[in-house]
Design an enzyme around this catalytic site. Structure first.
Site, PDB file in Angstrom:
ATOM      1  N   CYS A  40       6.889  -7.601   6.662  1.00 48.56           N
ATOM      2  CA  CYS A  40       8.108  -7.166   7.375  1.00 48.56           C
ATOM      3  C   CYS A  40       8.632  -8.345   8.173  1.00 48.56           C
ATOM      4  O   CYS A  40       7.837  -9.119   8.730  1.00 48.56           O
ATOM      5  CB  CYS A  40       7.761  -6.001   8.314  1.00 48.56           C
ATOM      6  SG  CYS A  40       9.198  -5.221   9.064  1.00 48.56           S
TER       7      CYS A  40
ATOM      8  N   GLU B 252       0.822  -1.206   0.000  1.00 52.24           N
ATOM      9  CA  GLU B 252       0.000   0.000   0.000  1.00 52.24           C
ATOM     10  C   GLU B 252       0.859   1.259   0.000  1.00 52.24           C
ATOM     11  O   GLU B 252       2.026   1.238   0.381  1.00 52.24           O
ATOM     12  CB  GLU B 252      -0.948  -0.005   1.193  1.00 52.24           C
ATOM     13  CG  GLU B 252      -0.224  -0.212   2.479  1.00 52.24           C
ATOM     14  CD  GLU B 252      -1.143  -0.543   3.630  1.00 52.24           C
ATOM     15  OE1 GLU B 252      -2.255  -1.035   3.398  1.00 52.24           O
ATOM     16  OE2 GLU B 252      -0.727  -0.310   4.761  1.00 52.24           O
TER      17      GLU B 252
ATOM     18  N   CYS C  71       3.605   8.441   1.197  1.00 55.62           N
ATOM     19  CA  CYS C  71       4.196   7.401   2.038  1.00 55.62           C
ATOM     20  C   CYS C  71       4.225   6.111   1.236  1.00 55.62           C
ATOM     21  O   CYS C  71       3.183   5.661   0.754  1.00 55.62           O
ATOM     22  CB  CYS C  71       3.330   7.263   3.287  1.00 55.62           C
ATOM     23  SG  CYS C  71       3.784   5.885   4.328  1.00 55.62           S
TER      24      CYS C  71
ATOM     25  N   CYS D 226      -0.406   1.963   8.738  1.00 56.06           N
ATOM     26  CA  CYS D 226       0.363   0.776   8.440  1.00 56.06           C
ATOM     27  C   CYS D 226      -0.468  -0.511   8.326  1.00 56.06           C
ATOM     28  O   CYS D 226      -1.069  -0.949   9.295  1.00 56.06           O
ATOM     29  CB  CYS D 226       1.348   0.610   9.604  1.00 56.06           C
ATOM     30  SG  CYS D 226       3.011   0.334   9.130  1.00 56.06           S
TER      31      CYS D 226
ATOM     32  N   ASN E 132      -2.666   4.116  16.024  1.00 59.01           N
ATOM     33  CA  ASN E 132      -3.794   3.802  15.159  1.00 59.01           C
ATOM     34  C   ASN E 132      -4.166   2.342  15.406  1.00 59.01           C
ATOM     35  O   ASN E 132      -3.432   1.447  14.987  1.00 59.01           O
ATOM     36  CB  ASN E 132      -3.356   4.008  13.701  1.00 59.01           C
ATOM     37  CG  ASN E 132      -4.462   4.589  12.881  1.00 59.01           C
ATOM     38  OD1 ASN E 132      -5.637   4.246  13.059  1.00 59.01           O
ATOM     39  ND2 ASN E 132      -4.100   5.464  11.969  1.00 59.01           N
TER      40      ASN E 132
ATOM     41  N   GLY F 105       7.156  -2.451   5.658  1.00 60.14           N
ATOM     42  CA  GLY F 105       8.519  -2.965   5.542  1.00 60.14           C
ATOM     43  C   GLY F 105       9.578  -2.126   6.217  1.00 60.14           C
ATOM     44  O   GLY F 105       9.354  -0.982   6.605  1.00 60.14           O
TER      45      GLY F 105
ATOM     46  N   SER G 101      12.187   5.095  14.518  1.00 58.73           N
ATOM     47  CA  SER G 101      11.017   4.663  15.290  1.00 58.73           C
ATOM     48  C   SER G 101      11.488   4.330  16.693  1.00 58.73           C
ATOM     49  O   SER G 101      11.847   3.193  16.983  1.00 58.73           O
ATOM     50  CB  SER G 101      10.400   3.420  14.634  1.00 58.73           C
ATOM     51  OG  SER G 101       9.855   3.779  13.397  1.00 58.73           O
ATOM     52  N   LEU G 102      11.467   5.317  17.568  1.00 54.92           N
ATOM     53  CA  LEU G 102      12.036   5.131  18.906  1.00 54.92           C
ATOM     54  C   LEU G 102      10.998   4.475  19.847  1.00 54.92           C
ATOM     55  O   LEU G 102      11.212   3.390  20.350  1.00 54.92           O
ATOM     56  CB  LEU G 102      12.506   6.485  19.448  1.00 54.92           C
ATOM     57  CG  LEU G 102      13.281   6.428  20.757  1.00 54.92           C
ATOM     58  CD1 LEU G 102      14.584   5.657  20.603  1.00 54.92           C
ATOM     59  CD2 LEU G 102      13.559   7.837  21.284  1.00 54.92           C
TER      60      LEU G 102
ATOM     61  N   CYS H 244       7.302  -5.615  15.485  1.00 57.29           N
ATOM     62  CA  CYS H 244       6.969  -4.586  16.478  1.00 57.29           C
ATOM     63  C   CYS H 244       5.541  -4.852  16.961  1.00 57.29           C
ATOM     64  O   CYS H 244       4.643  -5.066  16.141  1.00 57.29           O
ATOM     65  CB  CYS H 244       7.120  -3.199  15.874  1.00 57.29           C
ATOM     66  SG  CYS H 244       8.781  -2.945  15.225  1.00 57.29           S
TER      67      CYS H 244
HETATM   68  N1  SAH Z   1       9.798  -0.192   9.286  1.00 54.75           N
HETATM   69  C1  SAH Z   1      10.035   1.200   9.371  1.00 54.75           C
HETATM   70  C2  SAH Z   1       9.140   2.022   8.476  1.00 54.75           C
HETATM   71  C3  SAH Z   1       7.704   1.622   8.385  1.00 54.75           C
HETATM   72  S1  SAH Z   1       6.689   1.890   9.806  1.00 54.75           S
HETATM   73  C4  SAH Z   1       9.941   1.666  10.807  1.00 54.75           C
HETATM   74  O1  SAH Z   1       9.529   0.887  11.642  1.00 54.75           O
HETATM   75  O2  SAH Z   1      10.338   2.801  11.070  1.00 54.75           O
HETATM   76  C5  SAH Z   1       6.436   3.653   9.789  1.00 54.75           C
HETATM   77  C6  SAH Z   1       6.062   4.240  11.148  1.00 54.75           C
HETATM   78  O3  SAH Z   1       4.712   3.892  11.504  1.00 54.75           O
HETATM   79  C7  SAH Z   1       6.951   3.741  12.260  1.00 54.75           C
HETATM   80  O4  SAH Z   1       7.342   4.784  13.121  1.00 54.75           O
HETATM   81  C8  SAH Z   1       6.033   2.795  12.969  1.00 54.75           C
HETATM   82  O5  SAH Z   1       6.481   2.584  14.263  1.00 54.75           O
HETATM   83  C9  SAH Z   1       4.696   3.498  12.853  1.00 54.75           C
HETATM   84  N2  SAH Z   1       3.532   2.646  13.122  1.00 54.75           N
HETATM   85  C10 SAH Z   1       3.382   1.336  12.840  1.00 54.75           C
HETATM   86  N3  SAH Z   1       2.165   0.898  13.232  1.00 54.75           N
HETATM   87  C11 SAH Z   1       1.518   1.938  13.760  1.00 54.75           C
HETATM   88  C12 SAH Z   1       0.220   2.128  14.350  1.00 54.75           C
HETATM   89  N4  SAH Z   1      -0.642   1.122  14.415  1.00 54.75           N
HETATM   90  N5  SAH Z   1      -0.108   3.362  14.800  1.00 54.75           N
HETATM   91  C13 SAH Z   1       0.774   4.397  14.684  1.00 54.75           C
HETATM   92  N6  SAH Z   1       1.997   4.278  14.151  1.00 54.75           N
HETATM   93  C14 SAH Z   1       2.384   3.071  13.703  1.00 54.75           C
HETATM   94 FE1  SF4 Z   2       8.260  -3.597  10.475  1.00 58.38          FE
HETATM   95 FE2  SF4 Z   2       8.327  -0.915  10.928  1.00 58.38          FE
HETATM   96 FE3  SF4 Z   2       6.120  -2.343  11.458  1.00 58.38          FE
HETATM   97 FE4  SF4 Z   2       8.275  -2.648  12.992  1.00 58.38          FE
HETATM   98  S1  SF4 Z   2       7.051  -0.765  12.762  1.00 58.38           S
HETATM   99  S2  SF4 Z   2       6.997  -4.325  12.177  1.00 58.38           S
HETATM  100  S3  SF4 Z   2       9.912  -2.455  11.499  1.00 58.38           S
HETATM  101  S4  SF4 Z   2       7.028  -2.033   9.451  1.00 58.38           S
END
Ligand code: SAH
Ligand code: SF4
Length: 405
Positions: free
Chosen positions: A140, A120, A133, A379, A336, A205, A259-260, A144
């Site tokens: 992935c 997407e 985006c 995401c 989200n 990813g 992504s801290l 997380c």
């Molecule tokens: N894999 C990479 C990039 C894709 S995720 C990463 O982890 O940085 C992009 C951002 O969306 C990241 O900061 C991730 O932590 C955040 N994210 C993922 N799922 C989410 C959710 N359900 N609500 C809010 N942010 C989310």
């Molecule tokens: Fe993969 Fe980023 Fe989602 Fe973590 S936050 S599972 S690294 S896409």
């Protein structure tokens, strides 16, 4: 109102299977040169033809070989016999009340794949900019715990052309090429006229696990004789693949987002499990050493607000302390939720209080406004809806890993 377009052709109208023709749209100059040679273009013409093709693909946004009037008909036919100019196929396009657009896209099946993979991309218009985006992988490998993509097993890395293809498709759909209304425009779309001003690698990813293809794609997107989006307007977001961060900065030099999400290793181990391999201290050291990092080129730290998990005032203060000395921006992301997720988004007052502490430490308006909520523009969510529907269609078939949540 939400508009939902389903672009899937009915089964019976689908073209009969013919030999697969790869698309030239999204290819680098080197790959275009190889493609030309394979189509029988004489070696001494290849260089010039690549220049022409490049302009058609990345300045004009050509979607048909017929448009390429400065290339001989013979050459066009030879190219068309072997290649297409296809973008990723649109399975569904959703437009939010706030103008956010989300596409579920189908990629061509590679030899070993049982089913065409889906990814997407999301376009978020704002008053002064428009951010696209894009995804870098199908699924992935990381897990997380708050991320829906993390529940989907990795299917594969996207090719560079598939990554660029998302940008081309988005420009097609929102009318972001110099078009009929700019007939004398032989050059680039001026910045002020662009709809897509920024690209973020924040879709599906982990981009640093698909390093070479993402780097090739970002070189194409930023090429000054083509789409020409400056690397300062491209942001790669990583969960923290520490050994690749410096190399990415050296080779590609885009902006960086981390992504801290937690300020203590114990909690980050749970939320972002790659932390067990590369803990916070190592991650922040890599940030301090990110090539070109300065007040003019700050690193964005993303922090998802999870109710009762990481959202206390003490966490906010610890965050500010942790980032001291690093040229940083802080982006607080309201969580989200997705079906089956074990977290809730923090209350609005909690987010405001957290933001206040971060603000007082000198970081401006750190909360990312939720966009496209009515179309679940986060995401992994549109994708999972489609997988679920399909799992239901295939009665008795074992559901795919993403279908269970
Ligand atoms: N894999 C990479 C990039 C894709 S995720 C990463 O982890 O940085 C992009 C951002 O969306 C990241 O900061 C991730 O932590 C955040 N994210 C993922 N799922 C989410 C959710 N359900 N609500 C809010 N942010 C989310
Ligand atoms: Fe993969 Fe980023 Fe989602 Fe973590 S936050 S599972 S690294 S896409």
């Amino acid at each position: 109102m939400t508009l939902v377009l389903d672009h899937t052709p009915p089964r019976e109208t689908q073209a009969p299977a013919t030999a697969f023709r790869p698309t030239l749209a999204g290819m680098s100059r080197a790959r275009l040169a190889e493609a030309m040679a394979a189509a029988g273009v004489p070696q001494k013409q290849v260089r010039m033809r690549v220049v022409q093709l490049w302009r058609w693909l990345y300045i004009s946004g050509a979607t048909s070989f017929d448009q390429m009037t400065d290339i001989s008909k013979e050459t066009r036919q030879a190219l068309e016999a072997l290649y297409t100019l296809d973008r990723p196929e649109i399975v569904a396009e959703q437009v939010s009340v706030d103008g956010t657009r989300k596409w579920l896209l189908r990629l061509p099946k590679l030899g070993h794949e049982a089913r065409a993979p889906e990814i997407e991309a999301v376009y978020i218009p704002e008053s002064a900019r428009g951010t696209l985006c894009i995804s870098s992988q199908v699924g992935c490998t990381l897990t997380c715990s708050f991320c829906h993509t993390g529940t989907q097993r990795l299917v594969r890395n996207l090719t560079a052309a598939e990554i660029v293809g998302q940008v081309l498709l988005a420009r097609d759909r929102i009318g972001d090429w110099p078009g009929a209304e700019r007939p004398n425009d032989k050059g680039l779309l001026p910045d002020a006229d662009r709809k897509i001003t920024n690209v973020v690698l924040m879709g599906m990813g982990e981009p640093l696990y698909n390093f070479d293809n993402v780097a090739e794609a970002m070189d194409i997107v930023s090429d000054g004789e083509g789409i020409s989006l400056s690397k300062r307007r491209i942001t790669l977001s990583t969960s923290g693949v520490v050994p690749e961060i410096g190399r990415w900065g050296e080779l590609s030099g885009t902006m960086l987002a981390i992504s801290l999400h937690a300020v203590r290793d114990e909690l980050r181990d749970e939320l972002v499990p790659i932390n067990k391999k590369y803990p916070i201290k190592q991650l922040l050291d890599a940030c301090r050493n990110y090539p070109g990092v300065s007040n003019a080129k700050r690193i964005t730290f993303e922090y998802v607000m999870l109710k009762g998990v990481n959202d206390s005032p003490a966490d906010a203060k610890a965050l500010v302390r942790l980032l001291a000395g690093i040229p940083a921006k802080i982006n607080l992301i309201p969580f989200n939720p997705w079906p089956g997720s074990k977290y809730e988004c923090s209350d609005w007052e909690t987010i405001e209080h957290f933001a206040d502490i971060v603000n007082k430490a000198g970081y401006a308006s750190p909360v990312r406004t939720p966009r496209g909520r009515d179309i679940l523009a986060a995401c992994g969510q549109l994708k999972s809806e489609s997988v679920k529907l399909r799992a239901r269609d295939r009665q008795g078939d074992a559901p795919s890993p993403a279908a269970g949540d």
